[in-house]
Scaffold this active site. Sequence first.
Site, PDB file in Angstrom:
ATOM      1  N   ARG A   1      40.154  23.679   1.995  1.00 38.69           N
ATOM      2  CA  ARG A   1      38.977  22.938   2.453  1.00 38.69           C
ATOM      3  C   ARG A   1      37.813  23.836   2.877  1.00 38.69           C
ATOM      4  NH1 ARG A   1      39.916  17.318   3.755  1.00 38.69           N
ATOM      5  NH2 ARG A   1      42.051  16.755   3.258  1.00 38.69           N
TER       6      ARG A   1
ATOM      7  N   GLU B   1      36.257  11.297  14.597  1.00 42.74           N
ATOM      8  CA  GLU B   1      36.226  12.590  13.908  1.00 42.74           C
ATOM      9  C   GLU B   1      36.568  13.721  14.878  1.00 42.74           C
ATOM     10  OE1 GLU B   1      36.076  14.590  11.502  1.00 42.74           O
ATOM     11  OE2 GLU B   1      36.142  13.176   9.847  1.00 42.74           O
TER      12      GLU B   1
ATOM     13  N   GLU C   1      35.266  16.522  -4.842  1.00 42.29           N
ATOM     14  CA  GLU C   1      34.636  16.233  -3.546  1.00 42.29           C
ATOM     15  C   GLU C   1      33.669  17.362  -3.229  1.00 42.29           C
ATOM     16  OE1 GLU C   1      35.868  15.610   1.173  1.00 42.29           O
ATOM     17  OE2 GLU C   1      37.279  16.508  -0.240  1.00 42.29           O
TER      18      GLU C   1
ATOM     19  N   GLU D   1      31.083   9.810   2.298  1.00 48.17           N
ATOM     20  CA  GLU D   1      31.715   9.825   3.614  1.00 48.17           C
ATOM     21  C   GLU D   1      30.711  10.280   4.680  1.00 48.17           C
ATOM     22  OE1 GLU D   1      36.277  10.984   2.139  1.00 48.17           O
ATOM     23  OE2 GLU D   1      35.027  12.469   3.189  1.00 48.17           O
TER      24      GLU D   1
ATOM     25  N   ARG E   1      31.298  18.970  -0.675  1.00 49.31           N
ATOM     26  CA  ARG E   1      31.407  18.865   0.767  1.00 49.31           C
ATOM     27  C   ARG E   1      30.168  19.328   1.544  1.00 49.31           C
ATOM     28  NH1 ARG E   1      36.431  18.533   2.812  1.00 49.31           N
ATOM     29  NH2 ARG E   1      36.059  20.084   4.449  1.00 49.31           N
TER      30      ARG E   1
ATOM     31  N   GLU F   1      29.229  10.834   8.210  1.00 53.79           N
ATOM     32  CA  GLU F   1      29.699  10.892   9.598  1.00 53.79           C
ATOM     33  C   GLU F   1      28.523  10.702  10.544  1.00 53.79           C
ATOM     34  OE1 GLU F   1      33.302  14.107   8.710  1.00 53.79           O
ATOM     35  OE2 GLU F   1      31.312  14.791   9.330  1.00 53.79           O
TER      36      GLU F   1
ATOM     37  N   GLU G   1      33.732   8.429  11.759  1.00 56.08           N
ATOM     38  CA  GLU G   1      33.623   8.266  10.306  1.00 56.08           C
ATOM     39  C   GLU G   1      34.186   6.912   9.918  1.00 56.08           C
ATOM     40  OE1 GLU G   1      35.741  10.132   6.376  1.00 56.08           O
ATOM     41  OE2 GLU G   1      34.871  11.565   7.777  1.00 56.08           O
TER      42      GLU G   1
ATOM     43  N   ASP H   1       0.846  -1.187   0.000  1.00 54.25           N
ATOM     44  CA  ASP H   1       0.000   0.000   0.000  1.00 54.25           C
ATOM     45  C   ASP H   1       0.884   1.240   0.000  1.00 54.25           C
ATOM     46  OD1 ASP H   1      -1.764   2.044   0.403  1.00 54.25           O
ATOM     47  OD2 ASP H   1      -2.433   1.396   2.394  1.00 54.25           O
TER      48      ASP H   1
ATOM     49  N   HIS I   1      30.344  14.080   2.729  1.00 56.09           N
ATOM     50  CA  HIS I   1      31.062  14.502   1.533  1.00 56.09           C
ATOM     51  C   HIS I   1      30.866  13.460   0.430  1.00 56.09           C
ATOM     52  CE1 HIS I   1      34.051  16.762   4.368  1.00 56.09           C
ATOM     53  NE2 HIS I   1      32.815  17.226   4.437  1.00 56.09           N
TER      54      HIS I   1
END
Length: 442
Positions: free
Chosen positions: A314, A187, A331, A130, A333, A132, A194, A52, A243
Site C-alpha cells: 500500500r 478512519e 486503485e 473513496e 491512491r 474521506e 469514510e 451568467d 482513492h
Amino acid sequence: MSFSKEDILRIAKEENVRFIRLQFTDLLGTIKNVEIPVSQLEKALDNKMMFDGSSIEGYVRIEESDMYLYPDLSTWVIFPWVTDSRVARLICDVYMPDGTPFAGDPRGILKRCLKEAEEMGFTAMNVGPEPEFFLFRTDENGNPTRELNDQGGYFDLAPMDLGENCRREIVLTLEEMGFEIEASHHEVASGQHEIDFKYADAIKAADQIQTFKLVVKTVARQHGLHATFMPKPLFGMNGSGMHAHQSLFKDNTNMFYDESDDLGLSETARYYMAGILKHARSFAAITNPTVNSYKRLVPGYEAPCYVAWSASNRSPMIRIPASRGLSTRIEVRNPDPAANPYLALAVMLKAGLDGIKRQLDLPAPIDRNIYVMSEEERIEEGIPSLPADLKEALNEMIRSHVIAEALGEHALAHFYELKEIEWDIYRTQVHEWERDQYMTLY
C-alpha cells in the site's frame, strides 16, 4: 434511473416539489446552482434556462457571459432533508448560445475523454471512489472550530467513535437519494471517516462524489458538526484521500482481466497503468489541486508520494485489489477529495488511454515498503516522487501535451491561472509557524 421529461413533471406534481436546483460544477470543483420555482421546470427541461457564466470561476469573460444549462434527466432526485417546500435537483451540462458544449465545463471535459475511450473500443470506465472527510465541532455561531468530534481510530465504535450517529444518518440520506452504500467506518485519524458507495460509470461516479459532499456537509451541520474534505486539516495526523478504483469495460467484459496472467491482469490493464505512472507527475495538479494537498503527500501518513505500483503493497501510488473477474481493477491512491472529480477522472483516463495507445512498458512492481527505502534505493529502483508542492505540480502540468489534450486549451489556461494566484498568495503569506520559529531567534 432513467427519467423522461413527462416522468419528472409528474413526479414533481405528485411529490409537491416547489423548487428545483439546476446544479453544475465550476473549474475548481465547487458546486454551483440556479434555483427555479417549479413553474419554470418545463422550460428548464427544454434546455432554455440561461445564466451568467462570467461570474463563475474559470468560465467566460463578461462580454460573452450568456450560457445555457442542459439538465441530465437521469440525475433527478428530491432532497430528503427538506420536508415543507420540497426541493429537487438536476445536474446540468453547460452549453453556449449556439448550442455547442462549453469547452470549460468540467462534466463536458470528462465526456469528451470518455468519447475518446469509446472510439478505442471501450464502452465504459467504471469508477469506485473513496472520499474521506473529517468532522469538527462548531461553536455557538455554527462556525467550525479546530476541535475534533472524537478521538477514535480505524474501525473504532462508540463511545470512541462519536461520529457514528451522524455517519449513519448520512448513509440513510444517501440511500434515499439512490446510492448503494457498501460500508461506512471510522478512519485512522481522530475525527476522520469514510463511507464507501458502489462503483458506477465515470460520469455517474463524478456526479455521486459531488452529491456525496453536499449530503455529508448538510447532515453534519444538522448534528452541530462541520464536515471538511480538506486534504490535511491537522499536522501530525493522516490526511484525507479519495482513492479512485477504475477499470475499462467493453460491453459486459472487463478489459482489465486476463485469467491466464499470473496477477489476472490483461495487457490493457498493464498499458493503462503504465500511462497513469508515466503522467502521474503531470496530472497531480488536477488530482491534488491545493497548496494543502501536498501536506498530505508526505511519508509516514499512509498517503502515496512515490510513483510506483504493487499487487499488495500500500505504499506505492497504484495498488491492485485482490478481487478478479468482473471486479479486476486498479486503485489510484494519490487523488484527494479537494479535486474536481470530473477533471480528476478525465486526466487519469487520458493518461491511461495514452499508455494503451503507445503500449507503454509497465515498470516492475515494488513490493517493498517504499517509505523505509533510502533516496539512493529509490533512484536505483527507478521510483520517482510525486511533486513536492503545488508550484512543482503546476510546472509539470503545463509542460504535458497529454494533460493539455485532456483539459482543452480553455480549461488548462484558466485552471493554471487560478492556481498560480493561489500559490502566489500562499508563497507571500507569513504563517504562524514562521513567527513561532523566528520571532525570538532573530
